[in-house]
Write an enzyme that holds these catalytic residues in place. Structure first.
Site, PDB file in Angstrom:
ATOM      1  N   CYS A 118       5.498   0.310   7.046  1.00 10.05           N
ATOM      2  CA  CYS A 118       5.029   1.175   6.699  1.00 10.05           C
ATOM      3  C   CYS A 118       7.198   1.648   6.240  1.00 10.05           C
ATOM      4  O   CYS A 118       7.666   1.694   6.566  1.00 10.05           O
ATOM      5  CB  CYS A 118       4.723   2.070   7.184  1.00 10.05           C
ATOM      6  SG  CYS A 118       4.780   4.032   6.899  1.00 10.05           S
ATOM      7  N   LEU A 119       6.724   1.844   4.096  1.00  7.50           N
ATOM      8  CA  LEU A 119       7.410   1.769   3.364  1.00  7.50           C
ATOM      9  C   LEU A 119       8.363   3.514   4.230  1.00  7.50           C
ATOM     10  O   LEU A 119       9.076   3.643   3.504  1.00  7.50           O
ATOM     11  CB  LEU A 119       6.513   2.342   2.060  1.00  7.50           C
ATOM     12  CG  LEU A 119       5.931   1.015   1.473  1.00  7.50           C
ATOM     13  CD1 LEU A 119       5.859   1.150  -0.168  1.00  7.50           C
ATOM     14  CD2 LEU A 119       7.679   0.145   1.513  1.00  7.50           C
ATOM     15  N   HIS A 124      -4.869   0.975   7.408  1.00 12.30           N
ATOM     16  CA  HIS A 124      -3.263   1.764   7.401  1.00 12.30           C
ATOM     17  C   HIS A 124      -3.194   3.409   6.548  1.00 12.30           C
ATOM     18  O   HIS A 124      -2.089   4.255   7.132  1.00 12.30           O
ATOM     19  CB  HIS A 124      -2.518   0.854   6.966  1.00 12.30           C
ATOM     20  CG  HIS A 124      -0.797   1.008   7.256  1.00 12.30           C
ATOM     21  ND1 HIS A 124       0.026   0.709   8.242  1.00 12.30           N
ATOM     22  CD2 HIS A 124      -0.311   1.833   6.213  1.00 12.30           C
ATOM     23  CE1 HIS A 124       1.740   1.719   8.243  1.00 12.30           C
ATOM     24  NE2 HIS A 124       1.285   2.619   6.597  1.00 12.30           N
ATOM     25  N   GLU A 125      -3.478   2.850   4.685  1.00  3.05           N
ATOM     26  CA  GLU A 125      -3.030   4.048   4.418  1.00  3.05           C
ATOM     27  C   GLU A 125      -3.967   4.977   4.602  1.00  3.05           C
ATOM     28  O   GLU A 125      -4.066   6.234   4.394  1.00  3.05           O
ATOM     29  CB  GLU A 125      -3.702   3.587   2.728  1.00  3.05           C
ATOM     30  CG  GLU A 125      -3.030   2.341   2.172  1.00  3.05           C
ATOM     31  CD  GLU A 125      -1.373   2.499   2.708  1.00  3.05           C
ATOM     32  OE1 GLU A 125      -0.398   3.945   3.081  1.00  3.05           O
ATOM     33  OE2 GLU A 125      -0.397   1.606   2.896  1.00  3.05           O
ATOM     34  N   GLY A 182       1.307  -1.536   0.088  1.00  6.29           N
ATOM     35  CA  GLY A 182       0.586  -0.234  -0.391  1.00  6.29           C
ATOM     36  C   GLY A 182       0.881   1.249  -0.135  1.00  6.29           C
ATOM     37  O   GLY A 182       1.986   1.731   0.923  1.00  6.29           O
ATOM     38  N   HIS A 199      -2.931   7.172   6.829  1.00 10.76           N
ATOM     39  CA  HIS A 199      -1.818   8.572   5.724  1.00 10.76           C
ATOM     40  C   HIS A 199      -2.681   9.682   5.223  1.00 10.76           C
ATOM     41  O   HIS A 199      -2.207  10.839   6.196  1.00 10.76           O
ATOM     42  CB  HIS A 199      -0.934   8.141   4.947  1.00 10.76           C
ATOM     43  CG  HIS A 199       0.581   7.396   5.528  1.00 10.76           C
ATOM     44  ND1 HIS A 199       0.849   7.294   5.953  1.00 10.76           N
ATOM     45  CD2 HIS A 199       0.290   5.586   5.290  1.00 10.76           C
ATOM     46  CE1 HIS A 199       1.836   6.826   6.255  1.00 10.76           C
ATOM     47  NE2 HIS A 199       1.677   5.129   5.797  1.00 10.76           N
ATOM     48  N   GLN A 259       2.715   9.995   1.161  1.00 11.43           N
ATOM     49  CA  GLN A 259       4.460   9.260   1.376  1.00 11.43           C
ATOM     50  C   GLN A 259       4.965  10.433  -0.249  1.00 11.43           C
ATOM     51  O   GLN A 259       6.037   9.185  -0.026  1.00 11.43           O
ATOM     52  CB  GLN A 259       3.850   7.876   0.764  1.00 11.43           C
ATOM     53  CG  GLN A 259       3.226   7.030   2.539  1.00 11.43           C
ATOM     54  CD  GLN A 259       2.965   5.939   2.793  1.00 11.43           C
ATOM     55  OE1 GLN A 259       2.287   5.090   1.622  1.00 11.43           O
ATOM     56  NE2 GLN A 259       4.121   5.575   3.119  1.00 11.43           N
TER      57      GLN A 259
END
Ligand code: NI
Length: 163
Positions: free
Chosen positions: A93-94, A135-136, A45, A139, A50
């Site tokens: 998380c990226l 999660h996304e 994701g 953000h 991000q």
């Protein structure tokens, strides 16, 4: 399509609420770049902040790593319903590479979003898809995994991340 640089926490763009997308078609190209960036990372994701864009848009594909790609582009997503209970599970998380947090999430949600083609979609998500979408979605409100865990776990993980 191109792979975009991924912002890392504590970049301020990751802590600010994002603005709604006014015309979904205008983010179609960005969404394709985000998918390419997510696959290259590799991740399941990726949210627009991000890659430094403060708009309410995320992409996800929770099955591609098992060999069955199912890319979804969610513009202006809304969580319209969710389970009452919360279950903690491991999340990376990226934007916080190398760190896994135990984050409590609703095991199912109903997500409504607009596609880049302008269609309105609504789907009940459960399992990894429900976790990933929450999660996304976080953000887009400037929330990362660190903001969803207790002070003790956060301090330990921040130290690990900094180290
Ligand atoms: Ni993330």
């Amino acid at each position: 399509m191109s792979v975009l640089p991924i912002r890392r926490w504590p970049d301020p763009v990751l802590s600010r609420p994002c603005a709604p997308v006014s015309d979904a078609s205008e983010v179609a190209a960005l969404a394709q770049d985000m998918l390419e960036t997510m696959y290259a990372a590799p991740g399941r994701g990726l949210a627009a902040p991000q890659v430094g864009v403060a708009l309410r848009l995320f992409v996800m594909d929770v099955t591609w790593k098992e060999g069955a790609p199912s890319p979804v582009v969610c513009v202006n997503p809304e969580i319209v319903e969710s389970a009452a209970e919360r279950v903690a599970g491991p999340e990376g998380c990226l934007s916080i590479p190398g760190v896994t947090a135990e984050v409590p999430r609703a095991p199912w949600i109903v997500l409504r979003w607009t596609t880049p083609e302008g269609a309105l979609r609504e789907e009940r998500l459960e399992g990894p898809a429900a976790i990933c979408a929450q999660h996304e979605y976080d953000h887009l409100d400037g929330i990362v995994t660190f903001d969803r865990i207790g002070a003790e776990q956060r301090a330990a993980l921040e130290a690990e991340y900094a180290g």
